[in-house]
Design an enzyme around this catalytic site. Structure first.
Site, short mmCIF file in Angstrom:
data_model
loop_
_atom_site.label_atom_id
_atom_site.label_comp_id
_atom_site.label_asym_id
_atom_site.label_seq_id
_atom_site.Cartn_x
_atom_site.Cartn_y
_atom_site.Cartn_z
N ASP A 112 5.49 -21.14 -102.02
CA ASP A 112 4.69 -21.38 -100.81
C ASP A 112 5.43 -22.32 -99.86
O ASP A 112 6.24 -23.15 -100.30
CB ASP A 112 3.35 -22.04 -101.17
CG ASP A 112 2.40 -21.09 -101.87
OD1 ASP A 112 2.66 -19.88 -101.90
OD2 ASP A 112 1.37 -21.58 -102.37
N ARG A 163 7.63 -13.61 -97.82
CA ARG A 163 6.22 -13.42 -97.44
C ARG A 163 6.06 -14.05 -96.06
O ARG A 163 6.43 -15.21 -95.86
CB ARG A 163 5.30 -14.14 -98.42
CG ARG A 163 3.85 -14.19 -97.95
CD ARG A 163 3.05 -15.34 -98.58
NE ARG A 163 2.97 -15.25 -100.01
CZ ARG A 163 2.69 -16.33 -100.79
NH1 ARG A 163 2.50 -17.51 -100.28
NH2 ARG A 163 2.64 -16.18 -102.10
N GLY A 167 0.85 -19.57 -90.89
CA GLY A 167 1.06 -21.01 -91.06
C GLY A 167 -0.26 -21.74 -91.03
O GLY A 167 -1.08 -21.50 -90.14
N ARG A 268 -8.90 -23.52 -95.64
CA ARG A 268 -9.65 -22.26 -95.39
C ARG A 268 -10.82 -22.52 -94.43
O ARG A 268 -11.11 -21.69 -93.58
CB ARG A 268 -10.20 -21.68 -96.72
CG ARG A 268 -9.15 -21.35 -97.77
CD ARG A 268 -8.17 -20.27 -97.39
NE ARG A 268 -7.09 -20.55 -96.52
CZ ARG A 268 -5.91 -21.13 -96.83
NH1 ARG A 268 -5.69 -21.55 -98.05
NH2 ARG A 268 -4.97 -21.30 -95.93
#
Ligand code: FDA
Length: 286
Positions: A112, A163, A167, A268
């Protein structure tokens, strides 16, 4: 907060559970629906190298569990969970142990990308590991950074799998496009570079316009659906995930589990204000 029983009520939409078995259960269930996964043992910015080593050992268990389940899943790791704040060498060595195990079982470690202060060090680690383990490692590039086109061109030339995401961190206007429409336009531009020249790219987005653009571009260029995959986050746009599967595309879901859910969860919420209302309603009901 992370350990309260109430938290499960509002995190369950985005997080598979607190325990590895819960992550594995979700992975196995998704596999039955033809959806691949990348398991993320939640955590970031550990406070010592001992903690980083413990994270590495947890990930070795994740890989062993994936192997035992016989499912073609990958793992996603955050460099700061594996010691990047303390030592690049220690972090690289921790991730190398994971990539070595992943390579032995024909899986992959997806590294990541965190905030821009880590980009150079993270890409150095990815490239060093790619030299040793080739396609068993995948980089992440963020379309909001100005530097990303140059990074993608370099990674494509080396054949490092990438991937592409928009952002998720707060960045200043001197490093990242401030406006969403600029990020979206840059995403499409970089996506085309990856689809044309990249090795096994992953188009990671829930944005319908982007998914549509990828479908049209690959159709027009006759790029087969085996040459790339879509990626989405667990719990987001399940309708779109299932539509892509029904239409014959490869889809991989990023499935987080563990009790260190707070920073992931807050990112999120920040992406979509409506999520805050959704949580608030659940809390009022409890
Ligand atoms: P955008 O934010 O424009 O959203 C498009 C639509 O998707 C929204 O209108 C909504 O319908 C839906 N949606 C998006 N986010 C939602 C949410 N939180 N809740 C509910 N609905 C939502 N970032 C990073 O910096 N480093 C990384 O390594 C990764 N890794 C990663 C892996 C995978 C598989 C994915 C899908 C994403 C990431 N990200 C990431 C996160 C990424 O950078 C970005 O923040 C989110 O994917 C949201 O951007 P979208 O492309 O979905 O578009």
């Amino acid at each position: 907060m992370e350990n309260s029983s109430l938290s499960r009520k509002f995190t369950s939409r985005f997080i598979a559970g607190q325990k590895l078995e819960e992550g594995i259960q979700v992975m196995t269930k998704l596999r039955r629906e033809n959806i691949d996964t990348s398991l993320d043992f939640l955590g970031e910015n550990v406070t010592s190298l001992d903690e980083a080593a413990a994270s590495r050992d947890s990930y070795l268990k994740v890989l062993a569990a994936i192997r035992a389940a016989g499912v073609p899943a990958t793992v996603s790791v955050k460099p700061t969970q594996l010691g990047l704040d303390f030592s690049v060498d220690a972090c690289r060595n921790n991730i190398a142990q994971l990539v070595e195990q992943a390579a032995a079982m024909n899986s992959r470690v997806e590294i990541d990308m965190e905030s821009s202060e880590y980009t150079d060090r993270t890409l150095d680690i990815v490239c060093a590991l790619f030299e040793r383990f080739h396609g068993s490692v995948r980089a992440v590039i963020q379309a909001y950074l100005y530097r990303s086109e140059a990074d993608i061109r370099r990674l494509n030339a080396l054949t490092v799998p990438v991937r592409l995401c928009k952002g998720a961190y707060r960045e200043l206007a001197d490093v990242a496009f401030p406006a969403k429409n600029e990020v979206d336009a840059n995403y499409v531009k970089l996506m085309k570079l990856l689809l044309d020249e990249g090795a096994d790219p992953a188009i990671a987005s829930h944005d319908e316009n982007i998914v549509r653009a990828a479908r049209l571009y690959t159709r027009d260029r006759k790029i087969p659906s085996t040459r790339f995959e879509f990626q989405m986050l667990y719990g987001i746009r399940r309708d779109l995930q299932r539509q892509l599967i029904a239409d014959g595309f490869r889809v991989r879901l990023y499935v987080p589990y563990g009790d260190a859910w707070y920073p992931y969860f807050m990112r999120r919420l920040a992406e979509r204000p409506a999520n805050v209302l959704f949580i608030a309603r659940n809390l009022l009901r409890s």
